[in-house]
Scaffold this motif. Structure first.
Motif, PDB file in Angstrom:
ATOM      1  N   LYS A   1       2.264   1.916  -3.443  1.00 23.31           N
ATOM      2  CA  LYS A   1       1.261   2.503  -4.340  1.00 23.31           C
ATOM      3  C   LYS A   1       1.019   3.969  -4.006  1.00 23.31           C
ATOM      4  N   GLN A   2       0.966   4.266  -2.730  1.00 25.80           N
ATOM      5  CA  GLN A   2       0.682   5.636  -2.316  1.00 25.80           C
ATOM      6  C   GLN A   2       1.829   6.586  -2.656  1.00 25.80           C
TER       7      GLN A   2
ATOM      8  N   ILE B   1      -5.806   5.184  -1.603  1.00 25.38           N
ATOM      9  CA  ILE B   1      -5.233   4.774  -0.321  1.00 25.38           C
ATOM     10  C   ILE B   1      -4.938   6.035   0.474  1.00 25.38           C
ATOM     11  N   THR B   2      -5.756   6.294   1.462  1.00 28.39           N
ATOM     12  CA  THR B   2      -5.597   7.531   2.227  1.00 28.39           C
ATOM     13  C   THR B   2      -5.077   7.293   3.634  1.00 28.39           C
TER      14      THR B   2
ATOM     15  N   GLN C   1       0.823  -1.208   0.000  1.00 29.34           N
ATOM     16  CA  GLN C   1       0.000   0.000   0.000  1.00 29.34           C
ATOM     17  C   GLN C   1       0.860   1.262   0.000  1.00 29.34           C
TER      18      GLN C   1
ATOM     19  N   ARG D   1       1.162   7.155  -6.688  1.00 27.90           N
ATOM     20  CA  ARG D   1       0.220   8.238  -6.376  1.00 27.90           C
ATOM     21  C   ARG D   1      -1.220   7.744  -6.362  1.00 27.90           C
ATOM     22  N   ASP D   2      -1.409   6.593  -5.735  1.00 24.95           N
ATOM     23  CA  ASP D   2      -2.743   6.001  -5.658  1.00 24.95           C
ATOM     24  C   ASP D   2      -3.567   6.767  -4.624  1.00 24.95           C
ATOM     25  N   LYS D   3      -4.512   7.577  -5.091  1.00 23.46           N
ATOM     26  CA  LYS D   3      -5.312   8.420  -4.199  1.00 23.46           C
ATOM     27  C   LYS D   3      -6.371   7.630  -3.433  1.00 23.46           C
TER      28      LYS D   3
ATOM     29  N   VAL E   1      -3.026   4.455   5.254  1.00 19.60           N
ATOM     30  CA  VAL E   1      -2.320   3.190   5.066  1.00 19.60           C
ATOM     31  C   VAL E   1      -2.162   2.454   6.380  1.00 19.60           C
TER      32      VAL E   1
END
Length: 313
Positions: A292-293, A301-302, A289, A297-299, A304
């Motif tokens: 990715k974050q 996942i806020t 996670q 820049r996976d939005k 983790v």
């Protein structure tokens, strides 16, 4: 047969870092430095989400910190060889032995961290004994003692021996310390694999023989993933270090090996730190996670790691 002169009599004799090794040193330095990328990623994860220190301090973080600190002298040494030694650089037999063998020794015993963790995990998971960071450190130092004693012994009972990187350097002429050295290289990584296998097997057994609630609990599931991560992490040094030990024995006893296998073994050894850290972190959802974050820049996942928990040790 006349007795050999004491090793100390050759301490001040001339020895040389060999320019012929520079191309291999460049390759080795590149792989060693690239191997720190997963550890730098781990540091970023800690900076971004400090609570993971509590969760993983006795497992992934302990392994990463010990490997980084103890492989760093070896990496610096190989980087220096790659950049500076483009001609024969004179030193002494003592300094050649101390730096060449000492940095190699630190590099190898860094993987004892995995053995220490495996012992703590067996005691914690299987025998329900509470083990923390202090236990990891104690097991680590105990695991290091035989090879450290063997290294010190080298400066008392040895003789100057040619070496491709730096030579002549001191090395054993007696069979017993040589067997300890090679046996240690073979044995210690395999202990970690064995104990981590026991822990993973025990957790799988408990999961599939437990109630439906226990099977699906976050704690039970994630403990299995952590155990799998540690098992994979220990398998890689077991393969690379044991193969290097085998190569060492081949050289000592004059055994032949095919050139491509020799190169594969040599190269894989310098990738061990990076590979085992990747293998461990890729199994744990929290680090996937975070990757990715941070990098993708996976939005979505806020927050983790809020449901990714492990046993606090």
């Amino acid at each position: 047969m006349a007795s050999l002169p004491p090793a100390s009599s050759s301490f001040g004799n001339a020895s040389f870092y060999h320019a012929a090794n520079q191309s291999e040193a460049i390759r080795n330095a590149i792989f060693l430095n690239l191997g720190y990328i997963p550890i730098y990623f781990l540091a970023i994860c800690i900076y971004k989400n400090p609570p993971i220190v509590r969760r993983y301090k006795t497992t992934i973080i302990f392994a990463g910190a010990v490997q980084y600190l103890l492989t760093l002298p070896y990496t610096i040494f190989n980087t220096w060889l790659a950049i500076y030694v483009n001609h024969e650089v004179e030193t002494t037999v003592f300094m050649c032995t101390f730096i060449r063998m000492g940095t190699s020794l630190l590099n190898f015993i860094s993987f004892n961290a995995l053995t220490a963790i495996s012992i703590s995990r067996v005691l914690l998971i299987v025998f329900k004994k509470n083990c923390g960071l202090a236990h990891n450190l104690a097991f680590f130092f105990v695991a290091c003692l035989p090879i450290l004693a063997d290294f010190v012994y080298m400066f008392f009972v040895s003789r100057p021996t040619p070496n491709a990187i730096c030579g002549p350097l001191l090395f054993y002429y007696e069979l017993a310390p040589l067997m300890v050295w090679n046996g240690y290289i073979f044995g210690i990584p395999l202990i970690a694999v064995l104990l981590n296998s026991v822990t993973a097997g025990y957790l799988l057994y408990k999961r599939y023989s437990a109630s439906a609630y226990m099977k699906n609990s976050h704690r039970t599931v994630n403990e299995i993933f952590v155990a799998t991560a540690l098992l994979l992490q220990s398998v890689i040094p077991a393969l690379t270090m044991s193969s290097k030990g085998y190569r060492s024995m081949q050289e000592i006893y004059g055994m032949k090996t095919v050139e491509w296998l020799k190169e594969l073994i040599e190269t894989s050894g310098y990738m061990t730190t990076g590979l085992n850290m990747i293998a461990s972190m890729i199994c744990i959802k929290h680090f996937r996670q975070m990757f990715k974050q941070i990098f993708l820049r996976d939005k979505s996942i806020t927050r983790v790691g809020e449901v990714t928990t492990v046993t606090t040790m």
